[in-house]
Design a protein around this motif. Structure first.
Motif, mmCIF file in Angstrom:
data_model
loop_
_atom_site.group_PDB
_atom_site.id
_atom_site.type_symbol
_atom_site.label_atom_id
_atom_site.label_comp_id
_atom_site.label_asym_id
_atom_site.label_seq_id
_atom_site.Cartn_x
_atom_site.Cartn_y
_atom_site.Cartn_z
ATOM 1 N N THR A 70 -24.484 -4.440 21.854
ATOM 2 C CA THR A 70 -23.488 -5.182 22.641
ATOM 3 C C THR A 70 -24.128 -6.259 23.508
ATOM 4 O O THR A 70 -23.424 -6.991 24.207
ATOM 5 C CB THR A 70 -22.655 -4.244 23.544
ATOM 6 O OG1 THR A 70 -23.519 -3.566 24.471
ATOM 7 C CG2 THR A 70 -21.882 -3.231 22.715
ATOM 8 N N ASP A 88 -16.614 -8.857 20.963
ATOM 9 C CA ASP A 88 -15.667 -7.822 21.390
ATOM 10 C C ASP A 88 -15.657 -6.630 20.449
ATOM 11 O O ASP A 88 -15.470 -5.492 20.883
ATOM 12 C CB ASP A 88 -14.254 -8.413 21.478
ATOM 13 C CG ASP A 88 -14.093 -9.369 22.649
ATOM 14 O OD1 ASP A 88 -14.927 -9.304 23.578
ATOM 15 O OD2 ASP A 88 -13.148 -10.172 22.633
ATOM 16 N N THR A 144 -18.220 -3.995 21.426
ATOM 17 C CA THR A 144 -17.809 -3.246 22.614
ATOM 18 C C THR A 144 -16.718 -2.239 22.274
ATOM 19 O O THR A 144 -16.715 -1.105 22.772
ATOM 20 C CB THR A 144 -17.300 -4.208 23.702
ATOM 21 O OG1 THR A 144 -18.309 -5.187 23.974
ATOM 22 C CG2 THR A 144 -16.987 -3.462 24.989
ATOM 23 N N GLU A 145 -15.797 -2.640 21.402
ATOM 24 C CA GLU A 145 -14.715 -1.735 21.009
ATOM 25 C C GLU A 145 -15.243 -0.556 20.190
ATOM 26 O O GLU A 145 -14.818 0.581 20.375
ATOM 27 C CB GLU A 145 -13.667 -2.508 20.220
ATOM 28 C CG GLU A 145 -12.885 -3.508 21.074
ATOM 29 C CD GLU A 145 -12.023 -4.444 20.244
ATOM 30 O OE1 GLU A 145 -12.043 -4.303 18.997
ATOM 31 O OE2 GLU A 145 -11.348 -5.301 20.832
ATOM 32 N N PRO A 177 -22.600 -10.946 22.610
ATOM 33 C CA PRO A 177 -21.226 -10.958 23.134
ATOM 34 C C PRO A 177 -20.149 -10.999 22.057
ATOM 35 O O PRO A 177 -19.592 -12.051 21.744
ATOM 36 C CB PRO A 177 -21.204 -12.221 24.000
ATOM 37 C CG PRO A 177 -22.210 -13.132 23.361
ATOM 38 C CD PRO A 177 -23.301 -12.237 22.843
ATOM 39 N N GLU A 187 -18.257 -8.066 33.748
ATOM 40 C CA GLU A 187 -18.509 -7.853 32.322
ATOM 41 C C GLU A 187 -20.002 -7.704 32.044
ATOM 42 O O GLU A 187 -20.421 -6.872 31.231
ATOM 43 C CB GLU A 187 -17.952 -9.032 31.518
ATOM 44 C CG GLU A 187 -16.444 -9.042 31.399
ATOM 45 C CD GLU A 187 -15.939 -7.931 30.496
ATOM 46 O OE1 GLU A 187 -16.116 -8.020 29.265
ATOM 47 O OE2 GLU A 187 -15.378 -6.956 31.036
ATOM 48 N N GLY A 210 -18.891 -4.010 32.019
ATOM 49 C CA GLY A 210 -17.631 -4.089 31.299
ATOM 50 C C GLY A 210 -17.809 -4.428 29.836
ATOM 51 O O GLY A 210 -17.257 -3.764 28.955
ATOM 52 N N GLY A 211 -18.584 -5.451 29.548
ATOM 53 C CA GLY A 211 -18.750 -5.886 28.168
ATOM 54 C C GLY A 211 -20.160 -5.753 27.642
ATOM 55 O O GLY A 211 -20.418 -5.973 26.459
ATOM 56 N N ASN A 212 -21.089 -5.398 28.515
ATOM 57 C CA ASN A 212 -22.488 -5.233 28.118
ATOM 58 C C ASN A 212 -22.874 -3.779 28.322
ATOM 59 O O ASN A 212 -22.957 -3.299 29.447
ATOM 60 C CB ASN A 212 -23.374 -6.147 28.973
ATOM 61 C CG ASN A 212 -24.816 -6.183 28.479
ATOM 62 O OD1 ASN A 212 -25.318 -5.213 27.947
ATOM 63 N ND2 ASN A 212 -25.474 -7.304 28.686
ATOM 64 N N GLU A 213 -23.120 -3.061 27.228
ATOM 65 C CA GLU A 213 -23.360 -1.620 27.295
ATOM 66 C C GLU A 213 -24.788 -1.257 26.883
ATOM 67 O O GLU A 213 -25.031 -0.167 26.377
ATOM 68 C CB GLU A 213 -22.361 -0.886 26.386
ATOM 69 C CG GLU A 213 -20.898 -1.171 26.698
ATOM 70 C CD GLU A 213 -20.433 -0.525 27.989
ATOM 71 O OE1 GLU A 213 -21.253 0.141 28.650
ATOM 72 O OE2 GLU A 213 -19.253 -0.687 28.329
#
Length: 214
Positions: free
Chosen positions: A182, A187, A190-191, A185, A137, A141-144
């Motif tokens: 992002t 969601d 990220t979405e 943290p 992540e 995955g979760g950090n862009e």
């Protein structure tokens, strides 16, 4: 140059398709038992290991390969009018390529390692799996943040060099800023980044295919 632009356009459209496929898979078909005990969770992962490994390869490794093609296509398109910005954005683009591919490989190797350990000690295996998931992540995955910087700088370069439709470039600024945010943290960020990237990749791909620059 024309061939590279067309290859970049196809890569962008395929990346949008990968995003859509990932949303469908995890939203409609992936029913991970979050509230189950470690033994039950690993039983689910073992049963779906092949499917999850294939999804990871497509979502991370294939995505990274396609991204490398797009990064090079955009670099060559923007480098004449805005050489410095093009170079800087390409650096972040290539870094993003490496992070995304690394995420996929770590996810699959980590899954196999955790499943092997789960046959002996499910509790310890769950600790290992959560640590691996956190690394994946954090990398891509979760950090862009890195991807957001690439889109943002690319859009600024395109605006300054009068490349691509202006509306697309302004939308790219929005996508890039969301990607940078992002780092917090949440969601929802990220979405939003993922959904907006689907539109951005699709739009960019159509532009590169319909208006290739020689």
């Amino acid at each position: 140059m024309n061939q590279l632009q067309k290859a970049g356009g196809i890569a962008a459209l395929m990346e949008a398709s990968i995003y859509v496929s990932a949303f469908i898979f995890f939203g409609a078909f992936w029913a991970y038992p979050i509230d189950a005990n470690p033994a039950q969770q690993f039983a689910f992962l073992a049963e779906n290991q092949v499917a999850l490994s294939i999804v990871n390869l497509i979502m991370y490794v294939l995505f990274g390969v396609l991204l490398a093609i797009l990064v090079m296509a955009m670099h060559h398109r923007l480098t004449i009018n805005t050489p410095l910005l093009s170079q800087i954005s390409s650096v972040f683009g290539i870094i993003w390529v490496g992070l995304v591919i690394a995420s996929g490989m770590i996810a699959n190797i980590g899954l196999a390692t955790a499943l092997d350990l789960a046959t002996k000690d499910p509790e310890q295996a769950m600790t290992v799996w959560r640590a691996i998931y956190a690394v994946v992540e954090g990398l891509g995955g979760g950090n862009e943040v890195v991807g957001g910087l690439w889109v943002l700088l690319l859009s600024v370069a395109a605006l300054k060099g009068n490349e691509l439709p202006k509306i697309l470039n302004y939308f790219g600024l929005f996508v890039g800023i969301v990607g940078i945010f992002t780092i917090y943290p949440a969601d929802v960020l990220t979405e939003i980044f993922g959904l907006s990237q689907i539109i951005w990749f699709s739009w960019l791909g159509k532009v590169l295919l319909s208006r290739p620059k020689s």
